[in-house]
Design an enzyme around this catalytic site. Structure first.
Site, PDB file in Angstrom:
ATOM      1  CB  ALA A  57      -3.851  -4.067   8.710  1.00 50.34           C
ATOM      2  CB  CYS A  58      -2.959   0.625   7.769  1.00 55.18           C
ATOM      3  SG  CYS A  58      -4.628   0.962   8.334  1.00 55.18           S
ATOM      4  CB  SER A  59       1.699  -1.862   6.809  1.00 52.95           C
ATOM      5  OG  SER A  59       1.979  -0.778   7.668  1.00 52.95           O
ATOM      6  CB  SER A  60      -1.800  -4.152   2.557  1.00 52.76           C
ATOM      7  OG  SER A  60      -2.444  -4.793   3.631  1.00 52.76           O
ATOM      8  CB  SER A  90      -3.095  -0.710   2.240  1.00 54.01           C
ATOM      9  OG  SER A  90      -4.054  -1.017   1.255  1.00 54.01           O
TER      10      SER A  90
END
Ligand code: COA
Length: 373
Positions: free
Chosen positions: A155-158, A334
């Site tokens: 998700a956003c931390s990819s 991300s």
């Protein structure tokens, strides 16, 4: 152990921008039509009337003023409210690979590298447009890269998880250089008819080149001093879209197959987690907070970033200490922290220290401490 550097970054910005005013005008036209079409049911209490959205609310609650998208007209058609992008044939480059290739070329140029120097391609983002073959393998072919590639989704931390994976490959000698790509078409998972979240996301793609320090020749090098990753399960940001959806037709068309969140809970729970992780990663790198001059934070919400930097610094951050791009790009998942890193690094002197930090669904948090060379 071999040291790794970020030797180049690239950014692909989609061609269309939607202002808050355009978005709200469309949403409110949709709400009016919905309410008129359900007037009797609203009157007898079986359907809840939709309330209008507001530009002032969006800007105050999030700091977002606009967002880029791959296609705009379909989103702003109140009868449709989703992009109109024709499917491409199997013999054409897919749309996510297309934007990844554009960002990759820019990163290769900045790093002074060519496809022949890359051994590994990672596509790391929140949504992949198909199950297989991996987008990374398609990008690898499009750029004529020898080696291997695979997709990963945190998700956003990819992007930060992708950087850590790239660092491990470089340190172990598995790859001389790794291309990490974050093609985010978040307009595809956003429910443009949901007043609480219709303003949150935008599209963009970033590219990062991670390579061995001893052989890097780029003029844009950041030594990676420390990386730290953390996940902790939460349902507060969730999307149930998946290949098993077809097992149960009753779920078809339900809003849970798109992005949804408990925004207040996310805000309250994620800010302290991110601030603690940043402080712990700085300490793990043998450094102290006052030595760090820049924080390239995940770009979801301005108020979140103001709070996180206040928790780290014990005071309000100066604007240049935590650059903001979400006003123009919104939340690009991300790609957000990497867009900030890409755009706000040239003024830093050699030796300056910074932290890239992402946070989002999972929950997932990734921290990367870097020193400009
Ligand atoms: N226009 C006008 N009013 C709106 C609105 C809109 N588009 N959306 C919601 N509102 C209203 C709500 O109905 C509510 O009204 P009430 O007080 O009468 O009940 C009020 O505004 C506040 O809503 P709330 O959802 O509590 O707003 P908020 O201040 O929490 O801001 C977010 C919402 C989503 C911007 C915020 O919670 C957030 O950014 N959270 C972080 C989550 C995040 O970014 N996650 C992504 C991954 S990290």
């Amino acid at each position: 152990m071999r040291q790794a550097v970020i030797s180049g970054t690239g950014l692909y910005t989609p061609p269309f921008s939607i202002s808050n005013q355009e978005l709200v005008t469309c949403f409110n036209a949709y709400a009016e039509q919905f309410n008129a079409g359900h007037a009797a049911a609203i009157a007898d209490g079986t359907v809840t009337a939709l309330e209008g959205s507001s530009v002032a609310f969006i800007e105050k609650a999030s700091g977002i003023k606009a967002r880029y998208v791959m296609e705009k007209d379909g989103i702003l058609d109140p009868a449709r409210m989703v992009s109109r992008i024709p499917e491409r044939g199997d013999d054409e480059l897919s749309i996510q690979a297309d934007m990844a290739v554009a960002a990759a070329r820019a990163a290769l140029q900045q790093a002074g590298r060519s496809a022949a120097d890359i051994d590994m391609v990672l596509v790391a983002c929140s949504n992949m447009q198909r199950a297989y073959p991996a987008l990374a393998v398609e990008v690898q072919q499009a750029l004529d890269i020898d080696g291997y590639g695979f997709d990963m989704n945190v998700a956003c931390s990819s992007a930060t998880f992708g950087i850590q994976t790239a660092v491990a490959a470089v340190q172990s000698g598995q790859a001389r250089a790794v291309l990490v790509l974050n093609p985010e078409i978040t307009s595809g998972h956003l429910n443009w008819r949901d007043r609480d979240s219709h303003f949150i996301f935008g599209d963009a793609c970033t590219a990062i080149i991670v390579e061995a320090k001893d052989t890097a020749t780029s003029k844009h090098q950041f030594e990676i001093l420390e990386t730290q990753l953390k996940t902790s399960f939460s349902n507060n940001i969730r999307n149930n879209f998946g290949f098993l959806n077809r097992f149960d037709e009753t779920g078809e068309g339900k809003a849970d197959k798109l992005f949804r969140q408990q925004g207040r809970k996310v805000f309250k729970e994620v800010c302290p987690m991110a601030a603690e992780m940043i402080k712990a990663t700085i300490a793990k790198a043998g450094l102290e907070v006052p030595q760090v001059s820049r924080y390239w934070l995940h770009q979801a919400n301005l108020n979140m970033n103001l709070l996180i930097t206040r928790m780290i610094l014990g005071r309000d951050a100066e604007p240049q200490e935590a650059p903001v791009i979400l006003d123009e790009y919104a939340n690009t998942s991300s790609a957000g922290s990497i867009i900030a890193f890409h755009k706000y690094q040239d003024d830093m002197p050699a030796g300056a220290l910074g932290v890239i930090c992402s946070f989002g669904a999972g929950y997932s948090i990734g921290c990367v401490v870097v020193r400009k060379l």
